[in-house]
Scaffold this motif. Structure first.
Motif, PDB file in Angstrom:
ATOM      1  N   ALA A 152       2.883  -1.442  11.554  1.00 25.30           N
ATOM      2  CA  ALA A 152       3.000  -2.424  10.463  1.00 25.30           C
ATOM      3  C   ALA A 152       2.222  -3.696  10.797  1.00 25.30           C
ATOM      4  O   ALA A 152       2.082  -4.578   9.958  1.00 25.30           O
ATOM      5  N   GLY A 153       1.734  -3.786  12.008  1.00 27.13           N
ATOM      6  CA  GLY A 153       1.003  -4.986  12.435  1.00 27.13           C
ATOM      7  C   GLY A 153      -0.458  -4.937  12.011  1.00 27.13           C
ATOM      8  O   GLY A 153      -0.886  -4.057  11.248  1.00 27.13           O
ATOM      9  N   PHE A 154      -1.194  -5.882  12.507  1.00 25.54           N
ATOM     10  CA  PHE A 154      -2.581  -6.076  12.056  1.00 25.54           C
ATOM     11  C   PHE A 154      -3.464  -4.862  12.402  1.00 25.54           C
ATOM     12  O   PHE A 154      -3.908  -4.111  11.514  1.00 25.54           O
ATOM     13  N   ILE A 155      -3.704  -4.623  13.674  1.00 23.22           N
ATOM     14  CA  ILE A 155      -4.645  -3.558  14.052  1.00 23.22           C
ATOM     15  C   ILE A 155      -4.048  -2.191  13.713  1.00 23.22           C
ATOM     16  O   ILE A 155      -4.725  -1.314  13.159  1.00 23.22           O
TER      17      ILE A 155
ATOM     18  N   ALA B  44      -3.883   2.937  10.905  1.00 25.10           N
ATOM     19  CA  ALA B  44      -3.090   3.912  10.138  1.00 25.10           C
ATOM     20  C   ALA B  44      -3.759   4.192   8.791  1.00 25.10           C
ATOM     21  O   ALA B  44      -3.830   5.343   8.345  1.00 25.10           O
ATOM     22  N   GLY B  45      -4.272   3.159   8.152  1.00 29.78           N
ATOM     23  CA  GLY B  45      -4.954   3.333   6.856  1.00 29.78           C
ATOM     24  C   GLY B  45      -6.163   4.240   6.989  1.00 29.78           C
ATOM     25  O   GLY B  45      -6.377   5.134   6.167  1.00 29.78           O
ATOM     26  N   ALA B  46      -6.948   4.020   8.038  1.00 30.86           N
ATOM     27  CA  ALA B  46      -8.155   4.837   8.241  1.00 30.86           C
ATOM     28  C   ALA B  46      -7.778   6.298   8.523  1.00 30.86           C
ATOM     29  O   ALA B  46      -8.449   7.235   8.061  1.00 30.86           O
TER      30      ALA B  46
ATOM     31  N   ASN C 116       1.460  -5.069   4.696  1.00 24.71           N
ATOM     32  CA  ASN C 116       0.669  -4.024   5.360  1.00 24.71           C
ATOM     33  C   ASN C 116       1.251  -2.643   5.029  1.00 24.71           C
ATOM     34  O   ASN C 116       0.510  -1.695   4.731  1.00 24.71           O
ATOM     35  N   LEU C 117       2.581  -2.552   5.082  1.00 22.27           N
ATOM     36  CA  LEU C 117       3.216  -1.248   4.796  1.00 22.27           C
ATOM     37  C   LEU C 117       2.997  -0.849   3.333  1.00 22.27           C
ATOM     38  O   LEU C 117       2.759   0.324   3.039  1.00 22.27           O
ATOM     39  N   GLU C 118       3.054  -1.831   2.432  1.00 24.55           N
ATOM     40  CA  GLU C 118       2.789  -1.526   1.006  1.00 24.55           C
ATOM     41  C   GLU C 118       1.364  -0.990   0.834  1.00 24.55           C
ATOM     42  O   GLU C 118       1.130  -0.026   0.113  1.00 24.55           O
ATOM     43  N   THR C 119       0.425  -1.634   1.534  1.00 20.56           N
ATOM     44  CA  THR C 119      -0.972  -1.174   1.449  1.00 20.56           C
ATOM     45  C   THR C 119      -1.066   0.279   1.922  1.00 20.56           C
ATOM     46  O   THR C 119      -1.738   1.113   1.306  1.00 20.56           O
ATOM     47  N   LEU C 120      -0.364   0.584   3.006  1.00 20.38           N
ATOM     48  CA  LEU C 120      -0.417   1.957   3.534  1.00 20.38           C
ATOM     49  C   LEU C 120       0.229   2.951   2.584  1.00 20.38           C
ATOM     50  O   LEU C 120      -0.266   4.069   2.418  1.00 20.38           O
TER      51      LEU C 120
ATOM     52  N   ALA D 209      -0.598   7.384  -1.142  1.00 17.15           N
ATOM     53  CA  ALA D 209      -0.379   7.946  -2.491  1.00 17.15           C
ATOM     54  C   ALA D 209      -1.682   8.451  -3.122  1.00 17.15           C
ATOM     55  O   ALA D 209      -1.654   9.302  -4.005  1.00 17.15           O
ATOM     56  N   THR D 210      -2.810   7.927  -2.653  1.00 17.43           N
ATOM     57  CA  THR D 210      -4.079   8.307  -3.304  1.00 17.43           C
ATOM     58  C   THR D 210      -4.969   9.164  -2.400  1.00 17.43           C
ATOM     59  O   THR D 210      -6.133   9.395  -2.701  1.00 17.43           O
ATOM     60  N   THR D 211      -4.447   9.582  -1.250  1.00 17.59           N
ATOM     61  CA  THR D 211      -5.235  10.433  -0.342  1.00 17.59           C
ATOM     62  C   THR D 211      -4.389  11.638   0.058  1.00 17.59           C
ATOM     63  O   THR D 211      -3.222  11.736  -0.318  1.00 17.59           O
ATOM     64  N   ASP D 212      -4.980  12.507   0.871  1.00 18.13           N
ATOM     65  CA  ASP D 212      -4.202  13.656   1.375  1.00 18.13           C
ATOM     66  C   ASP D 212      -3.339  13.265   2.569  1.00 18.13           C
ATOM     67  O   ASP D 212      -2.531  14.061   3.057  1.00 18.13           O
ATOM     68  N   GLY D 213      -3.539  12.050   3.076  1.00 19.61           N
ATOM     69  CA  GLY D 213      -2.786  11.623   4.257  1.00 19.61           C
ATOM     70  C   GLY D 213      -1.301  11.501   3.973  1.00 19.61           C
ATOM     71  O   GLY D 213      -0.907  11.127   2.874  1.00 19.61           O
ATOM     72  N   GLU D 214      -0.515  11.841   4.992  1.00 19.51           N
ATOM     73  CA  GLU D 214       0.949  11.794   4.811  1.00 19.51           C
ATOM     74  C   GLU D 214       1.514  10.697   5.688  1.00 19.51           C
ATOM     75  O   GLU D 214       1.233  10.664   6.895  1.00 19.51           O
ATOM     76  N   LEU D 215       2.323   9.828   5.100  1.00 19.03           N
ATOM     77  CA  LEU D 215       2.829   8.669   5.842  1.00 19.03           C
ATOM     78  C   LEU D 215       4.342   8.712   5.982  1.00 19.03           C
ATOM     79  O   LEU D 215       5.061   8.937   5.015  1.00 19.03           O
TER      80      LEU D 215
END
Ligand code: NAD
Length: 333
Positions: free
Chosen positions: A10-13, A18-20, A46-50, A55-61
């Motif tokens: 949830a932090g900066f880096i 995680a997004g990438a 940050n968590l909202e962004t993730l 929601a818009t990729t195949d990645g699972e969070l």
């Protein structure tokens, strides 16, 4: 596809990484206790962004709000992981001078728990440890390569150096593959407040704020754009050549703090007087990375120079001024 655990995600880096990973369709688990040592609004955003990336990729969070010091939370978060990107920590040199115990508990004890949990799983789990250029201390020569002596000047730096040694030991004693990445001053959108770039931007944006600089302005830093740090972490997925290694991740450039202030002021069309205050305890005077080892082992090449990166940050700052500016201004020292 890999399953990655990002501690401190949830932090900066960690959140940029995680997004990438999500954008590339990987499965990502985050373990973060949303430590309030800087405003948690930033981490919640940050968590909202993730969430929206996933929601818009195949990645699972999967997000687990908990501490790396809590074995149950850590074990749950690590189940099924192929790789741990260990970013959870008390970050920042300054506050560690007065709180060495807290830094040791989270950074050293926490990293040890991460390594030990990785060892206990029957499947092989790689651990990438976010270390820091602060482990070098005063520079005998620049650019600094990985052979440079380490002389930590703060409890924070000492905790990071200790984590590196634990990683090495767990590789040697228990065959846990580990990589230490020594980041040089990382910056970019969503960065934690209380650091030079958001601090100077907040002072330039706010009409009433005065401009102060800790130190004489001639101290210099190798400022590394967060996307370049992410690039290095992703490259680790493609090779095992970095296993067991400690590797500098920097921009390879270095600018003085006075140059940075001048650039930020010019970008925002202000020209304020600068008041110079005593430097913070525990910081190195100059940092400048030799990243040849990262280039050789990871194909790493920084793509964003400081001025382009500051432009990106300032643009992002202005787009998010409503919520981020008050936080950055509050933390401005
Ligand atoms: P950050 O503070 O934004 O991220 C760290 C995250 O760890 C936070 O979200 C925090 O809530 C979390 N955390 C703290 N204690 C925790 C605990 N006990 N359990 C779970 N989560 C916990 O900092 P950052 O700038 O993103 O730094 C990430 C990592 O990179 C840190 O390990 C830091 O030491 C290292 N690093 C950062 C820089 C830099 O310039 N930003 C430079 C060198 C190294």
């Amino acid at each position: 596809m890999v399953h990655a655990l990002v501690t401190g995600g949830a932090g900066f880096i960690g959140s940029h990484l995680a997004g990438a990973l999500l954008e590339r369709g990987h499965e990502v688990t985050i373990l973060d206790n949303l430590d309030p040592y800087y405003d948690v609004t930033i981490k919640e955003r940050n968590l909202e962004t993730l969430e929206s990336i996933s929601a818009t990729t195949d990645g699972e969070l999967t997000v687990i709000k908990g501490s790396i010091l809590n074995e149950k939370a850590l074990g749950t978060a690590m189940r099924g992981a192929d790789i741990v990107y260990h970013h959870a920590a008390k970050a920042g040199v300054g506050p560690s001078v007065d709180n060495p115990q807290e830094y040791t508990d989270v950074n050293v004890q926490g990293t040890l728990k991460v390594l030990d949990m990785a060892r206990r799983f029957p499947r092989e789990i790689r651990v990438v440890n976010a270390s820091s250029s602060s482990v070098y201390g005063p520079a005998d020569y620049t650019p600094i390569d990985e052979e440079h002596p380490t002389r930590p000047l703060s409890p924070y730096a000492l905790t990071k150096l200790t984590t590196e040694h634990y990683c090495r030991l767990y590789t040697e004693l228990h065959n846990v593959p580990t990589v230490n990445l020594r980041y040089f001053t990382v910056y970019g959108p969503r960065m934690r407040t209380g650091m030079a770039i958001p601090d100077f931007t907040a002072r330039a944006v706010d009409d009433d704020a005065t401009f102060t600089c800790l130190g004489d302005g001639f101290q210099s830093r190798d400022f590394t754009y967060v996307d370049d740090v992410v690039q290095a972490n992703l490259a680790i997925l493609e090779t095992d050549m970095a296993d067991g290694e400690t590797i500098n991740i920097g921009s390879g450039g270095n600018v003085t703090v006075a140059e940075l202030i001048e650039y930020v002021q010019e970008s925002l069309f202000v020209d304020k007087e600068i008041e110079y205050l005593p430097a913070r305890e525990g910081g190195s005077r100059h940092t400048h990375a030799d990243y040849e080892k990262a280039r050789r082992l990871l194909g790493y090449r920084p793509r964003t120079n400081i001025w382009k990166g500051v432009d990106e940050f300032v643009d992002w700052y202005l787009e998010n001024i409503e919520w981020y500016h008050p936080l950055a201004l509050k933390e401005a020292v």
